[in-house]
Design an enzyme around this catalytic site. Structure first.
Site, PDB file in Angstrom:
ATOM      1  N   ASP A  43       4.407  -4.985   6.084  1.00 51.91           N
ATOM      2  CA  ASP A  43       5.303  -6.301   6.616  1.00 51.91           C
ATOM      3  C   ASP A  43       5.301  -7.148   5.409  1.00 51.91           C
ATOM      4  O   ASP A  43       6.196  -8.301   5.516  1.00 51.91           O
ATOM      5  CB  ASP A  43       4.414  -6.923   7.763  1.00 51.91           C
ATOM      6  CG  ASP A  43       3.077  -7.201   7.459  1.00 51.91           C
ATOM      7  OD1 ASP A  43       2.499  -6.840   6.600  1.00 51.91           O
ATOM      8  OD2 ASP A  43       2.483  -7.824   8.493  1.00 51.91           O
ATOM      9  N   ASP A  79      -1.138   2.708   8.310  1.00 52.11           N
ATOM     10  CA  ASP A  79      -1.850   2.287   9.360  1.00 52.11           C
ATOM     11  C   ASP A  79      -1.115   2.054  10.734  1.00 52.11           C
ATOM     12  O   ASP A  79      -1.558   1.663  11.828  1.00 52.11           O
ATOM     13  CB  ASP A  79      -2.142   0.628   9.127  1.00 52.11           C
ATOM     14  CG  ASP A  79      -3.251   0.598   8.041  1.00 52.11           C
ATOM     15  OD1 ASP A  79      -3.745   1.671   7.554  1.00 52.11           O
ATOM     16  OD2 ASP A  79      -3.601  -0.740   7.526  1.00 52.11           O
ATOM     17  N   GLY A 112       0.926  -1.150   0.006  1.00 55.26           N
ATOM     18  CA  GLY A 112       0.004  -0.139   0.004  1.00 55.26           C
ATOM     19  C   GLY A 112       0.812   1.036   0.067  1.00 55.26           C
ATOM     20  O   GLY A 112       1.880   1.202   0.588  1.00 55.26           O
ATOM     21  N   ARG A 123      -7.184  -1.807   9.679  1.00 56.75           N
ATOM     22  CA  ARG A 123      -7.806  -3.295   9.714  1.00 56.75           C
ATOM     23  C   ARG A 123      -6.928  -4.015  10.946  1.00 56.75           C
ATOM     24  O   ARG A 123      -7.657  -4.444  11.908  1.00 56.75           O
ATOM     25  CB  ARG A 123      -7.424  -4.214   8.553  1.00 56.75           C
ATOM     26  CG  ARG A 123      -8.149  -5.207   8.350  1.00 56.75           C
ATOM     27  CD  ARG A 123      -8.115  -5.585   6.964  1.00 56.75           C
ATOM     28  NE  ARG A 123      -8.749  -4.940   5.989  1.00 56.75           N
ATOM     29  CZ  ARG A 123     -10.147  -4.993   5.654  1.00 56.75           C
ATOM     30  NH1 ARG A 123     -10.680  -5.851   5.977  1.00 56.75           N
ATOM     31  NH2 ARG A 123     -10.423  -4.036   4.668  1.00 56.75           N
ATOM     32  N   THR A 170       3.792   2.767   5.632  1.00 61.19           N
ATOM     33  CA  THR A 170       2.250   2.474   5.737  1.00 61.19           C
ATOM     34  C   THR A 170       1.363   3.353   6.615  1.00 61.19           C
ATOM     35  O   THR A 170       2.081   3.666   7.501  1.00 61.19           O
ATOM     36  CB  THR A 170       2.041   0.810   6.265  1.00 61.19           C
ATOM     37  OG1 THR A 170       0.666   0.555   6.752  1.00 61.19           O
ATOM     38  CG2 THR A 170       2.804   0.502   7.376  1.00 61.19           C
ATOM     39  N   ARG A 208       0.965  -5.174  -6.106  1.00 61.84           N
ATOM     40  CA  ARG A 208       0.977  -6.265  -5.543  1.00 61.84           C
ATOM     41  C   ARG A 208       1.638  -7.169  -6.646  1.00 61.84           C
ATOM     42  O   ARG A 208       1.021  -7.399  -7.533  1.00 61.84           O
ATOM     43  CB  ARG A 208      -0.613  -6.406  -5.110  1.00 61.84           C
ATOM     44  CG  ARG A 208      -1.268  -5.378  -4.431  1.00 61.84           C
ATOM     45  CD  ARG A 208      -1.200  -5.658  -2.954  1.00 61.84           C
ATOM     46  NE  ARG A 208      -1.872  -4.306  -2.266  1.00 61.84           N
ATOM     47  CZ  ARG A 208      -1.766  -3.869  -1.101  1.00 61.84           C
ATOM     48  NH1 ARG A 208      -0.797  -4.453  -0.107  1.00 61.84           N
ATOM     49  NH2 ARG A 208      -2.487  -2.921  -0.535  1.00 61.84           N
ATOM     50  N   ASP A 216       0.947  -0.300  11.511  1.00 67.42           N
ATOM     51  CA  ASP A 216       0.906  -1.692  11.888  1.00 67.42           C
ATOM     52  C   ASP A 216       2.151  -2.650  11.992  1.00 67.42           C
ATOM     53  O   ASP A 216       2.068  -3.772  12.124  1.00 67.42           O
ATOM     54  CB  ASP A 216      -0.223  -2.297  11.303  1.00 67.42           C
ATOM     55  CG  ASP A 216       0.050  -2.360   9.743  1.00 67.42           C
ATOM     56  OD1 ASP A 216       1.052  -1.865   9.577  1.00 67.42           O
ATOM     57  OD2 ASP A 216      -0.822  -3.008   9.055  1.00 67.42           O
TER      58      ASP A 216
HETATM   59  P1  ADP Z   1       2.507  -4.603   2.375  1.00 68.87           P
HETATM   60  O1  ADP Z   1       4.065  -4.507   2.179  1.00 68.87           O
HETATM   61  O2  ADP Z   1       1.738  -3.083   2.531  1.00 68.87           O
HETATM   62  O3  ADP Z   1       2.268  -5.368   3.801  1.00 68.87           O
HETATM   63  P2  ADP Z   1       1.830  -6.714   0.682  1.00 68.87           P
HETATM   64  O4  ADP Z   1       1.295  -7.573   1.998  1.00 68.87           O
HETATM   65  O5  ADP Z   1       0.742  -6.575  -0.345  1.00 68.87           O
HETATM   66  O6  ADP Z   1       1.768  -5.215   1.309  1.00 68.87           O
HETATM   67  O7  ADP Z   1       3.000  -7.040   0.368  1.00 68.87           O
HETATM   68  C1  ADP Z   1       3.602  -6.330  -0.741  1.00 68.87           C
HETATM   69  C2  ADP Z   1       4.432  -7.345  -1.619  1.00 68.87           C
HETATM   70  O8  ADP Z   1       5.399  -8.060  -1.088  1.00 68.87           O
HETATM   71  C3  ADP Z   1       3.481  -8.507  -2.138  1.00 68.87           C
HETATM   72  O9  ADP Z   1       2.974  -8.036  -3.265  1.00 68.87           O
HETATM   73  C4  ADP Z   1       4.664  -9.441  -2.887  1.00 68.87           C
HETATM   74  O10 ADP Z   1       5.273  -9.043  -3.837  1.00 68.87           O
HETATM   75  C5  ADP Z   1       5.958  -9.504  -1.693  1.00 68.87           C
HETATM   76  N1  ADP Z   1       5.290 -10.243  -0.418  1.00 68.87           N
HETATM   77  C6  ADP Z   1       4.387 -10.401   0.476  1.00 68.87           C
HETATM   78  N2  ADP Z   1       4.724 -11.334   1.120  1.00 68.87           N
HETATM   79  C7  ADP Z   1       5.831 -12.211   0.655  1.00 68.87           C
HETATM   80  C8  ADP Z   1       6.537 -13.170   1.084  1.00 68.87           C
HETATM   81  N3  ADP Z   1       6.034 -14.115   2.226  1.00 68.87           N
HETATM   82  N4  ADP Z   1       7.581 -13.585   0.284  1.00 68.87           N
HETATM   83  C9  ADP Z   1       7.896 -13.013  -0.517  1.00 68.87           C
HETATM   84  N5  ADP Z   1       7.560 -11.965  -1.032  1.00 68.87           N
HETATM   85  C10 ADP Z   1       6.423 -11.250  -0.337  1.00 68.87           C
END
Ligand code: ADP
Length: 319
Positions: A104, A128, A12, A172, A126, A73, A130
């Site tokens: 995260d 949030d 995000g 959330r 982020t 994403r 969080d």
């Molecule tokens: P945020 O970073 O805001 O938490 P996401 O959860 O969508 O957002 O994660 C962002 C991107 O990080 C994902 O689209 C993916 O490319 C990568 N990612 C997330 N989880 C993993 C994982 N367990 N292993 C490798 N890459 C990951």
């Protein structure tokens, strides 16, 4: 000695990400380190969408919301074969280390890459707030101020029409946006996942407010807890308050970053480059007791985010 660093923004978007990009770029260039912007997060890493930065590449962005590198994403990045392709793209471009700005999920991606030999430093971006083990994340302060402005506006119309107003805000998994904005705006009730959802209690509290001749009431609630429009109907039916629900949505993500977010992002960007210069990887930049620290990503992600219940108590004391 690291010679070339890449920066990406992932997950995000959050106001202040551009200030972090700028800081990483300028800190690198001032040290004679080459720096590349990677477009669309881990997707751009896989595609090899790299832009070599010079000083002009990051001019006029410190005050801009969103992220000039764009975000995406890209769940495919969980697959090791996909990450191997990304690493070969980095090798082709001569990029030796990465700064990953995101939440995260992005930290997980950064960790996996570090395990495969590419030093990565995470920066928490982020709204949030969080992320575990950091007092604050980039974007939180700006989003908070956006909510405060919305709540102030809603208060005007809510009190003029003697209504109850319910505002759904983001957060959330972490109710900080709701709690901080709720205190800042003196709302009647704050509802977050940490406190738990008790519809009867909410209605009871609003009934008492109405009976005590309160002219209006404001409730701030985090997303994903309940259907706020359905809740508004119930509140209206049971309390006698004319009630309206509003969902603030993506408005909270945009806008010019606050001064606080710009400074935080700038300092975190410099700190990330300094960690990479020391040959460190698999770390994230955190605010601990007001100071920046480089903490282990695995340990950070294994910890739950600690809720400051004191602030909830304080909110109750001045209701
Ligand atoms: P945020 O970073 O805001 O938490 P996401 O959860 O969508 O957002 O994660 C962002 C991107 O990080 C994902 O689209 C993916 O490319 C990568 N990612 C997330 N989880 C993993 C994982 N367990 N292993 C490798 N890459 C990951």
């Amino acid at each position: 000695m690291v010679r070339s660093i890449g920066i990406l923004t992932s997950g995000g978007d959050a106001p202040g990400m551009n200030a972090a990009i700028r800081a990483v770029a300028r800190a690198c260039l001032n040290k004679g380190i080459e720096v590349y912007g990677i477009e669309q997060g881990f997707k751009g890493l896989y595609d090899g969408s790299f832009i070599k930065f010079d000083r002009r590449s990051t001019r006029n962005i410190i005050n801009q919301g969103g992220t000039i590198l764009r975000s995406a994403r890209f769940p495919e990045f969980k697959d090791e074969e996909v990450r191997k392709v990304a690493i070969s793209q980095l090798e082709k471009a001569g990029i030796e280390a990465l700064v990953v700005i995101g939440g995260d999920g992005s930290y997980h991606g950064a960790m996996r890459l570090t395990e495969m030999g590419v030093n990565c430093i995470g920066i928490p971006g982020t709204i949030d707030n969080d992320i575990p083990r950091t007092e604050v994340t980039i974007g939180f302060d700006t989003a908070l101020n956006t909510i405060v402005e919305a709540l102030d506006r809603l208060r005007d119309t809510s009190s003029s029409h003697q209504r109850c107003t319910i505002l759904e805000v983001m957060g959330r998994r972490c109710g900080d946006l709701a709690v901080w904005s709720g205190i800042a705006c003196g709302v009647e009730l704050i509802v977050t996942s940490e406190i738990g959802y008790n519809e009867e209690k909410i209605i009871e509290c609003l009934k008492i407010s109405k009976q005590s001749d309160k002219k209006h009431a404001i409730v701030v609630i985090t997303e994903g807890i309940t259907d706020v429009h359905a809740l508004a109907k119930k509140v209206q039916a049971e309390t006698g308050f004319e009630t309206r629900a509003n969902v603030l949505g993506h408005m909270q993500r945009g806008g010019r970053p606050s001064a606080r977010d710009r400074v935080l992002a700038s300092r975190m960007g410099i700190f990330a480059v300094e960690l990479l210069e020391k040959g460190e990887g698999g770390k994230c930049v955190s605010v601990v007791n007001g100071h920046l620290e480089g903490l282990d990503i695995i340990e950070t992600l294994s910890k739950p985010r600690e809720t400051d219940f004191g602030i909830y108590e304080d909110a109750r004391k001045i209701r």
